[in-house]
Design a protein around this motif. Structure first.
Motif, PDB file in Angstrom:
ATOM      1  N   MET A  90     -72.673  75.310 -18.656  1.00  0.00           N
ATOM      2  CA  MET A  90     -73.578  74.685 -19.614  1.00  0.00           C
ATOM      3  C   MET A  90     -72.834  74.209 -20.854  1.00  0.00           C
ATOM      4  SD  MET A  90     -76.909  77.192 -19.678  1.00  0.00           S
ATOM      5  CE  MET A  90     -77.762  77.657 -18.169  1.00  0.00           C
ATOM      6  N   ILE A  91     -71.863  75.016 -21.304  1.00  0.00           N
ATOM      7  CA  ILE A  91     -71.271  74.700 -22.615  1.00  0.00           C
ATOM      8  C   ILE A  91     -69.880  74.070 -22.557  1.00  0.00           C
ATOM      9  CG2 ILE A  91     -72.626  76.505 -23.729  1.00  0.00           C
ATOM     10  CD1 ILE A  91     -70.144  78.220 -23.897  1.00  0.00           C
ATOM     11  N   GLU A  92     -69.060  74.418 -21.571  1.00  0.00           N
ATOM     12  CA  GLU A  92     -67.675  73.944 -21.629  1.00  0.00           C
ATOM     13  C   GLU A  92     -67.523  72.440 -21.381  1.00  0.00           C
ATOM     14  OE1 GLU A  92     -64.155  76.620 -21.048  1.00  0.00           O
ATOM     15  OE2 GLU A  92     -65.461  77.412 -19.471  1.00  0.00           O
ATOM     16  N   PRO A  93     -68.229  71.840 -20.413  1.00  0.00           N
ATOM     17  CA  PRO A  93     -68.093  70.385 -20.272  1.00  0.00           C
ATOM     18  C   PRO A  93     -68.524  69.629 -21.534  1.00  0.00           C
ATOM     19  CG  PRO A  93     -69.013  71.327 -18.276  1.00  0.00           C
ATOM     20  CD  PRO A  93     -69.017  72.423 -19.312  1.00  0.00           C
ATOM     21  N   THR A  94     -69.566  70.130 -22.188  1.00  0.00           N
ATOM     22  CA  THR A  94     -70.014  69.501 -23.433  1.00  0.00           C
ATOM     23  C   THR A  94     -68.988  69.696 -24.546  1.00  0.00           C
ATOM     24  OG1 THR A  94     -72.317  69.884 -22.825  1.00  0.00           O
ATOM     25  CG2 THR A  94     -71.859  69.451 -25.152  1.00  0.00           C
ATOM     26  N   LEU A  95     -68.381  70.880 -24.591  1.00  0.00           N
ATOM     27  CA  LEU A  95     -67.370  71.151 -25.615  1.00  0.00           C
ATOM     28  C   LEU A  95     -66.147  70.256 -25.445  1.00  0.00           C
ATOM     29  CD1 LEU A  95     -67.430  75.058 -25.842  1.00  0.00           C
ATOM     30  CD2 LEU A  95     -68.184  73.433 -27.594  1.00  0.00           C
ATOM     31  N   VAL A  96     -65.740  70.023 -24.209  1.00  0.00           N
ATOM     32  CA  VAL A  96     -64.542  69.199 -24.001  1.00  0.00           C
ATOM     33  C   VAL A  96     -64.815  67.747 -24.403  1.00  0.00           C
ATOM     34  CG1 VAL A  96     -64.841  68.505 -21.563  1.00  0.00           C
ATOM     35  CG2 VAL A  96     -62.554  68.876 -22.483  1.00  0.00           C
ATOM     36  N   VAL A  97     -66.045  67.305 -24.177  1.00  0.00           N
ATOM     37  CA  VAL A  97     -66.409  65.944 -24.617  1.00  0.00           C
ATOM     38  C   VAL A  97     -66.337  65.845 -26.138  1.00  0.00           C
ATOM     39  CG1 VAL A  97     -68.329  64.308 -24.785  1.00  0.00           C
ATOM     40  CG2 VAL A  97     -67.809  65.413 -22.591  1.00  0.00           C
ATOM     41  N   GLU A  98     -66.868  66.838 -26.830  1.00  0.00           N
ATOM     42  CA  GLU A  98     -66.825  66.835 -28.292  1.00  0.00           C
ATOM     43  C   GLU A  98     -65.395  66.974 -28.790  1.00  0.00           C
ATOM     44  OE1 GLU A  98     -68.519  66.164 -31.858  1.00  0.00           O
ATOM     45  OE2 GLU A  98     -69.522  66.121 -29.896  1.00  0.00           O
ATOM     46  N   ALA A  99     -64.595  67.765 -28.088  1.00  0.00           N
ATOM     47  CA  ALA A  99     -63.195  67.950 -28.479  1.00  0.00           C
ATOM     48  C   ALA A  99     -62.424  66.637 -28.383  1.00  0.00           C
ATOM     49  CB  ALA A  99     -62.544  69.011 -27.599  1.00  0.00           C
ATOM     50  N   ILE A 100     -62.735  65.832 -27.386  1.00  0.00           N
ATOM     51  CA  ILE A 100     -62.076  64.530 -27.238  1.00  0.00           C
ATOM     52  C   ILE A 100     -62.315  63.674 -28.482  1.00  0.00           C
ATOM     53  CG2 ILE A 100     -62.199  62.322 -26.008  1.00  0.00           C
ATOM     54  CD1 ILE A 100     -62.632  63.942 -23.435  1.00  0.00           C
ATOM     55  N   LYS A 101     -63.517  63.718 -28.991  1.00  0.00           N
ATOM     56  CA  LYS A 101     -63.874  62.886 -30.153  1.00  0.00           C
ATOM     57  C   LYS A 101     -63.171  63.340 -31.425  1.00  0.00           C
ATOM     58  CE  LYS A 101     -68.544  62.202 -28.259  1.00  0.00           C
ATOM     59  NZ  LYS A 101     -69.985  62.485 -28.480  1.00  0.00           N
ATOM     60  N   ARG A 102     -62.832  64.644 -31.515  1.00  0.00           N
ATOM     61  CA  ARG A 102     -62.330  65.201 -32.760  1.00  0.00           C
ATOM     62  C   ARG A 102     -60.829  65.491 -32.759  1.00  0.00           C
ATOM     63  NH1 ARG A 102     -66.293  67.625 -36.095  1.00  0.00           N
ATOM     64  NH2 ARG A 102     -68.419  67.420 -35.292  1.00  0.00           N
ATOM     65  N   SER A 103     -60.221  65.607 -31.586  1.00  0.00           N
ATOM     66  CA  SER A 103     -58.845  66.097 -31.514  1.00  0.00           C
ATOM     67  C   SER A 103     -57.824  65.031 -31.896  1.00  0.00           C
ATOM     68  CB  SER A 103     -58.547  66.613 -30.104  1.00  0.00           C
ATOM     69  OG  SER A 103     -58.741  65.593 -29.144  1.00  0.00           O
ATOM     70  N   THR A 104     -56.698  65.508 -32.405  1.00  0.00           N
ATOM     71  CA  THR A 104     -55.567  64.647 -32.753  1.00  0.00           C
ATOM     72  C   THR A 104     -54.484  64.798 -31.679  1.00  0.00           C
ATOM     73  OG1 THR A 104     -54.391  66.363 -33.983  1.00  0.00           O
ATOM     74  CG2 THR A 104     -56.045  65.061 -35.195  1.00  0.00           C
ATOM     75  N   PRO A 105     -53.553  63.844 -31.593  1.00  0.00           N
ATOM     76  CA  PRO A 105     -52.445  63.991 -30.635  1.00  0.00           C
ATOM     77  C   PRO A 105     -51.677  65.294 -30.826  1.00  0.00           C
ATOM     78  CG  PRO A 105     -52.534  61.743 -31.445  1.00  0.00           C
ATOM     79  CD  PRO A 105     -53.529  62.510 -32.254  1.00  0.00           C
ATOM     80  N   ALA A 106     -51.484  65.720 -32.060  1.00  0.00           N
ATOM     81  CA  ALA A 106     -50.754  66.967 -32.317  1.00  0.00           C
ATOM     82  C   ALA A 106     -51.518  68.168 -31.764  1.00  0.00           C
ATOM     83  CB  ALA A 106     -50.519  67.143 -33.813  1.00  0.00           C
ATOM     84  N   GLN A 107     -52.833  68.156 -31.882  1.00  0.00           N
ATOM     85  CA  GLN A 107     -53.641  69.259 -31.354  1.00  0.00           C
ATOM     86  C   GLN A 107     -53.607  69.295 -29.831  1.00  0.00           C
ATOM     87  OE1 GLN A 107     -57.221  68.123 -33.453  1.00  0.00           O
ATOM     88  NE2 GLN A 107     -57.061  69.887 -34.841  1.00  0.00           N
ATOM     89  N   LEU A 108     -53.574  68.109 -29.218  1.00  0.00           N
ATOM     90  CA  LEU A 108     -53.474  68.056 -27.761  1.00  0.00           C
ATOM     91  C   LEU A 108     -52.082  68.486 -27.300  1.00  0.00           C
ATOM     92  CD1 LEU A 108     -55.481  64.782 -27.028  1.00  0.00           C
ATOM     93  CD2 LEU A 108     -56.245  67.153 -26.814  1.00  0.00           C
ATOM     94  N   ASP A 109     -51.073  68.192 -28.120  1.00  0.00           N
ATOM     95  CA  ASP A 109     -49.729  68.706 -27.825  1.00  0.00           C
ATOM     96  C   ASP A 109     -49.735  70.225 -27.783  1.00  0.00           C
ATOM     97  OD1 ASP A 109     -48.700  66.142 -27.744  1.00  0.00           O
ATOM     98  OD2 ASP A 109     -47.858  66.205 -29.780  1.00  0.00           O
ATOM     99  N   GLU A 110     -50.468  70.841 -28.693  1.00  0.00           N
ATOM    100  CA  GLU A 110     -50.554  72.298 -28.728  1.00  0.00           C
ATOM    101  C   GLU A 110     -51.254  72.834 -27.475  1.00  0.00           C
ATOM    102  OE1 GLU A 110     -50.192  76.197 -29.625  1.00  0.00           O
ATOM    103  OE2 GLU A 110     -49.125  74.477 -30.475  1.00  0.00           O
ATOM    104  N   LEU A 111     -52.313  72.153 -27.029  1.00  0.00           N
ATOM    105  CA  LEU A 111     -52.956  72.552 -25.776  1.00  0.00           C
ATOM    106  C   LEU A 111     -51.970  72.474 -24.613  1.00  0.00           C
ATOM    107  CD1 LEU A 111     -56.570  71.051 -25.542  1.00  0.00           C
ATOM    108  CD2 LEU A 111     -55.908  73.430 -25.892  1.00  0.00           C
TER     109      LEU A 111
END
Length: 218
Positions: A90-111
């Motif tokens: 219920m929550i994780e697919p929605t969270l990943v969509v919101e994360a896409i909108k807010r994340s920076t390249p540096a934050q994705l590097d950390e992931l």
């Protein structure tokens, strides 16, 4: 000599953290009976911090009260597994969509670094730490504190399942698990909302299948 409130809190926290860790890592298995006097002797403390620590664990749902008997480490049922992963779906697919909108390249590097650490981990505990950091990290990027807290509790439940069934724990470093995490980061970099949503859904479905299969071996 009296014990002040600060010292009592410290004792309670020590007992609570230790018991919680032992439950999550299956050193205290489901349906283990916990008795205040035995724990007090084991930890070398009075019953007061033991009782307070157990109350915290009851509040979090890790143990249940047996009136006039003691406390029981909560059993793990098939229905528990289904509920946990239904909530995650219920929550994780929605969270990943919101994360896409807010994340920076540096934050994705950390992931990405977290996935590298998960793959390179030398033991199951270290790999589970990184898998937890990955999923909770996405919730952090979505900037939803309540969802983050809920997800952390759900991930802890899954962690206990992995420790109860060693074969499940080993899967956290398998190619399919790592591949899902890497593909998810790639979809986030590409801002491909549909693909990221699909990967997270698939990942949750497969995790549920594995956990239900593993539960039959407990």
């Amino acid at each position: 000599m009296s014990i002040d409130n600060g010292e009592r809190r410290s004792l309670t926290e020590r007992v609570y953290e230790t018991l919680r860790s032992e439950i999550l890592t299956a050193r205290r298995r489901p349906e283990t009976l916990l008795l205040e006097h035995e724990l007090a002797t084991e930890f070398g403390v009075s019953k007061t911090p033991i009782r307070e620590a157990l109350r915290l664990l009851v509040h979090e749902g890790w143990v249940t009260v047996l009136p006039r008997k003691g406390y029981l480490v909560r059993p793990l049922r098939f229905e528990d597994v289904r509920e946990i992963f239904a909530l995650r779906r219920m929550i994780e697919p929605t969270l990943v969509v919101e994360a896409i909108k807010r994340s920076t390249p540096a934050q994705l590097d950390e992931l990405e670094r977290i996935v590298d650490a998960q793959q390179a981990a030398e033991d199951i505990d270290a790999a589970l730490d990184q898998a937890t950091a990955f999923h909770v990290g996405i919730a952090k990027l979505a900037n939803n504190k309540r969802a983050e807290r809920v997800l952390l509790g759900l991930v802890d439940e899954a962690r206990r399942m992995n420790h109860l069934t060693p074969a499940l724990g080993r899967r956290v470093q398998e190619d399919a698990e790592i591949k899902d995490h890497r593909e998810l980061v790639q979809a986030m970099r590409a801002q491909d909302i549909e693909l990221a949503h699909e990967i997270m859904e698939r990942h949750s479905r497969e995790s549920l299948r594995q956990k239900l299969e593993g539960l039959t071996q407990i």
